[in-house]
Design a protein around this motif. Structure first.
Motif, short mmCIF file in Angstrom:
data_model
loop_
_atom_site.label_atom_id
_atom_site.label_comp_id
_atom_site.label_asym_id
_atom_site.label_seq_id
_atom_site.Cartn_x
_atom_site.Cartn_y
_atom_site.Cartn_z
N UNK A 15 0.82 -1.22 0.00
CA UNK A 15 0.00 0.00 0.00
C UNK A 15 0.85 1.27 0.00
N UNK A 16 2.16 1.14 0.31
CA UNK A 16 3.02 2.33 0.30
C UNK A 16 3.50 2.58 -1.13
N UNK A 17 3.78 3.83 -1.49
CA UNK A 17 4.29 4.10 -2.83
C UNK A 17 5.62 3.36 -3.06
N UNK A 18 5.69 2.61 -4.15
CA UNK A 18 6.89 1.82 -4.43
C UNK A 18 7.08 1.66 -5.93
N UNK A 19 8.20 1.02 -6.29
CA UNK A 19 8.52 0.82 -7.70
C UNK A 19 7.63 -0.29 -8.28
N UNK A 20 7.30 -0.12 -9.54
CA UNK A 20 6.60 -1.15 -10.28
C UNK A 20 6.60 -0.76 -11.74
N UNK A 21 6.96 -1.69 -12.61
CA UNK A 21 6.99 -1.40 -14.05
C UNK A 21 6.81 -2.73 -14.78
N UNK A 22 5.60 -2.97 -15.29
CA UNK A 22 5.31 -4.24 -15.95
C UNK A 22 6.19 -4.49 -17.17
N UNK A 23 6.69 -3.41 -17.80
CA UNK A 23 7.47 -3.59 -19.04
C UNK A 23 8.84 -4.23 -18.78
N UNK A 24 9.37 -4.10 -17.55
CA UNK A 24 10.67 -4.72 -17.24
C UNK A 24 10.55 -5.62 -16.01
N UNK A 25 9.33 -6.02 -15.67
CA UNK A 25 9.10 -6.77 -14.44
C UNK A 25 9.99 -8.02 -14.36
N UNK A 26 10.01 -8.83 -15.42
CA UNK A 26 10.79 -10.08 -15.36
C UNK A 26 12.28 -9.83 -15.26
N UNK A 27 12.78 -8.80 -15.94
CA UNK A 27 14.21 -8.49 -15.87
C UNK A 27 14.63 -8.12 -14.45
N UNK A 28 13.72 -7.55 -13.68
CA UNK A 28 14.02 -7.18 -12.30
C UNK A 28 13.64 -8.32 -11.35
N UNK A 29 12.55 -9.02 -11.64
CA UNK A 29 12.04 -10.02 -10.70
C UNK A 29 13.00 -11.19 -10.51
N UNK A 30 13.65 -11.63 -11.56
CA UNK A 30 14.55 -12.79 -11.42
C UNK A 30 15.75 -12.45 -10.53
N UNK A 31 16.50 -11.35 -10.82
CA UNK A 31 17.60 -11.01 -9.91
C UNK A 31 17.09 -10.69 -8.51
N UNK A 32 15.95 -10.01 -8.41
CA UNK A 32 15.40 -9.69 -7.09
C UNK A 32 15.06 -10.96 -6.32
#
Ligand SMILES: [Zn+2]
Length: 148
Positions: A36-53
């Motif tokens: 619910x807090x303001x945070x990062x999110x970008x569906x266009x690069x989600x997988x590129x970030x999700x795997x390392x994260x």
């Protein structure tokens, strides 16, 4: 929100929770509060970030569990597990094509997000500071004395 921020939050919750069950429940609650807090999110690069994260998050879980004194370890692991559990739909959707949760819960989970593609630097700063803070909390008692 990147999973690493849910990991360190769950670890801190586990360190102060009275037991593993309350740590797990509070960890789950913390997940939705953080989403619910303001945070990062970008569906266009989600997988590129999700795997390392995901890999960083798993590594962080292992390292935080390692620095946790044995008498706190079950609570800390339960807190981290609870804090990450609501995002189990993401890898499940990716690998199995379906979420383990009811559709209504997934829809509500999506509806509470306050994402912005420009917040990645904020997200990474919070993750770094949070992991260091969690490491300190896990290694000290409530009076601030080092216990590990
Ligand atoms: Zn979430």
């Amino acid at each position: 929100m990147i999973i690493t921020n849910h990991v360190w939050t769950g670890a801190v919750i586990g360190a102060v929770a009275p037991g593993p069950v309350s740590a797990l429940a509070a960890g789950v609650a913390s997940h939705f509060a953080l989403d619910r807090t303001p945070h990062w999110g970008d569906d266009s690069i989600f997988l590129q970030v999700a795997v390392p994260d995901g890999l960083v998050g798993l590594t962080a879980m292992g390292l935080l569990a390692r620095v946790t004194p044995a008498h706190r370890r079950a609570r800390v692991l339960a807190g981290m597990l609870g804090a990450c559990l609501p995002d189990a739909d993401k890898p499940s959707n990716l690998f199995f094509g379906r979420s383990p949760f009811p559709a209504a819960l997934d829809e509500w989970h999506v509806s509470i997000q306050r994402e912005d593609a420009g917040r990645l630097p904020q997200e990474l700063l919070v993750a770094t500071v949070g992991l260091l803070a969690a490491r300190w909390v896990l290694r000290h008692d409530r009076a601030g004395r080092r216990i590990r």
